[in-house]
Write a protein that holds these residues in place. Structure first.
Motif, PDB file in Angstrom:
ATOM      1  N   UNK A 241     -17.647 -26.708  -0.201  1.00 23.57           N
ATOM      2  CA  UNK A 241     -17.077 -27.820   0.564  1.00 23.57           C
ATOM      3  C   UNK A 241     -17.942 -29.067   0.536  1.00 23.57           C
ATOM      4  N   UNK A 242     -19.255 -28.878   0.490  1.00 25.65           N
ATOM      5  CA  UNK A 242     -20.160 -30.032   0.462  1.00 25.65           C
ATOM      6  C   UNK A 242     -20.206 -30.681  -0.923  1.00 25.65           C
ATOM      7  N   UNK A 243     -19.620 -30.041  -1.912  1.00 20.45           N
ATOM      8  CA  UNK A 243     -19.607 -30.575  -3.273  1.00 20.45           C
ATOM      9  C   UNK A 243     -18.399 -31.474  -3.529  1.00 20.45           C
ATOM     10  N   UNK A 244     -17.499 -31.581  -2.556  1.00 24.38           N
ATOM     11  CA  UNK A 244     -16.320 -32.439  -2.735  1.00 24.38           C
ATOM     12  C   UNK A 244     -16.784 -33.855  -3.039  1.00 24.38           C
ATOM     13  N   UNK A 245     -16.276 -34.402  -4.141  1.00 28.73           N
ATOM     14  CA  UNK A 245     -16.620 -35.746  -4.548  1.00 28.73           C
ATOM     15  C   UNK A 245     -17.913 -35.846  -5.344  1.00 28.73           C
TER      16      UNK A 245
ATOM     17  N   UNK B  58     -11.478 -21.463  -2.522  1.00 28.32           N
ATOM     18  CA  UNK B  58     -11.197 -22.277  -3.704  1.00 28.32           C
ATOM     19  C   UNK B  58     -10.053 -23.246  -3.423  1.00 28.32           C
ATOM     20  N   UNK B  59      -8.995 -22.764  -2.777  1.00 25.39           N
ATOM     21  CA  UNK B  59      -7.832 -23.608  -2.499  1.00 25.39           C
ATOM     22  C   UNK B  59      -8.211 -24.764  -1.572  1.00 25.39           C
TER      23      UNK B  59
ATOM     24  N   UNK C 218      -9.224 -30.537  -0.964  1.00 24.03           N
ATOM     25  CA  UNK C 218     -10.102 -31.645  -0.573  1.00 24.03           C
ATOM     26  C   UNK C 218     -10.361 -32.570  -1.757  1.00 24.03           C
ATOM     27  N   UNK C 219     -10.544 -31.999  -2.941  1.00 24.54           N
ATOM     28  CA  UNK C 219     -10.735 -32.829  -4.140  1.00 24.54           C
ATOM     29  C   UNK C 219      -9.460 -33.618  -4.458  1.00 24.54           C
TER      30      UNK C 219
ATOM     31  N   UNK D 294      -8.657 -37.817  -4.704  1.00 21.81           N
ATOM     32  CA  UNK D 294      -8.104 -38.386  -5.923  1.00 21.81           C
ATOM     33  C   UNK D 294      -8.715 -37.847  -7.202  1.00 21.81           C
ATOM     34  N   UNK D 295      -9.495 -36.760  -7.083  1.00 25.80           N
ATOM     35  CA  UNK D 295     -10.128 -36.195  -8.274  1.00 25.80           C
ATOM     36  C   UNK D 295      -9.273 -35.123  -8.935  1.00 25.80           C
ATOM     37  N   UNK D 296      -8.156 -34.798  -8.307  1.00 22.60           N
ATOM     38  CA  UNK D 296      -7.128 -33.939  -8.899  1.00 22.60           C
ATOM     39  C   UNK D 296      -5.804 -34.652  -8.706  1.00 22.60           C
TER      40      UNK D 296
END
Length: 196
Positions: free
Chosen positions: A77-81, A135-136, A141-142, A146-148
C-alpha cells in the motif's frame, strides 16, 4: 562442504535459500536434510544442530517466508505511486509464491507439520483470498492514481496474479526452469495488456 568446526555465516538464510531451491526443483518430496545441506554446501549435521530435526527446520522455513510475505504485503500500500506497478506486484507475488504454496504442499506431504505451523504462526498464515484482496486493493489505489487504465478489472487482475504465482510455484514438475522470470513476464504482460 564446510569443514567441521568452521563457523558458517548467516546459516539460517543459507539453509532457507537452499530449501527453496530444492523445493522448486524437486518438489516437497525432495526436501530431505541431506538434499538441503548439500545444496547449501554445509555439513548435514548443521541443520540438526540449529533446528533439532527436519520438521523443526521446515516449520521455521515456512514461518520465515510468512513473515517476509506479510512484510512485503504490508508495504504494498505504501508503494502506490512509487516505482512501477509491475515491479511492485512482482516483488509481492514472488514473496507470496515462495512461502504459501510451499506451506500448502509441505503440509500435504508432511501432515505432522500442521501443529507446529499453527504454533509458529499463531494461525496468522494469510490465505490465498487475503493475498488476492491485498493485490486488488493495491491495484485499485494505483488505478485511482491514474497509473492503471480506468477499464482495468483490478479484481480479475489480482486473481490472475495469485493463480499464476500458485501455478508456477506448486506445479510438479515445475513448468519452467525459472519460475521467477516467468512470473515477471506474466505480471508485465497483464499490466500492459490493452483494455477493450
Amino acid at each position: 562442504m564446510s569443514p567441521r568446526g568452521v563457523a558458517v555465516p548467516e546459516i539460517r538464510r543459507r539453509l532457507f535459500d537452499a530449501a527453496r531451491t530444492v523445493l522448486l526443483r524437486e518438489g516437497p518430496g525432495g526436501l530431505s536434510g541431506r538434499a538441503i545441506t548439500r545444496e547449501a554446501g554445509v555439513a548435514t549435521g548443521l541443520l540438526y544442530n540449529h533446528f533439532g530435526d527436519l520438521d523443526g527446520f521446515l516449520t521455521e522455513f515456512i514461518a520465515d517466508g510468512a513473515r517476509e510475505n506479510a512484510g512485503v504485503l504490508a508495504q504494498l500500500g505504501s508503494r502506490v505511486g512509487a516505482g512501477t506497478v509491475a515491479g511492485n506486484l512482482t516483488q509481492a507475488a514472488l514473496a507470496f509464491g515462495t512461502y504459501l504454496p510451499a506451506a500448502v504442499e509441505l503440509v500435504r506431504v508432511r501432515p505432522a507439520l500442521t501443529d507446529r505451523l499453527h504454533q509458529a504462526l499463531a494461525s496468522n498464515l494469510p490465505t490465498l483470498a487475503e493475498i488476492q484482496r491485498s493485490f486488488a486493493a493495491y491495484l485499485a489505489a494505483e488505478q485511482e492514481q491514474g497509473r492503471l487504465g480506468p477499464g482495468t478489472d483490478t479484481g480479475a487482475l489480482a486473481l490472475a496474479l495469485v493463480a499464476t504465482a500458485h501455478h508456477l510455484f506448486t506445479s510438479q514438475p515445475p513448468p519452467s526452469a525459472d519460475p521467477d522470470e516467468d512470473l515477471r513476464r506474466v505480471v508485465s504482460a497483464l499490466i500492459s495488456a490493452p483494455r477493450a
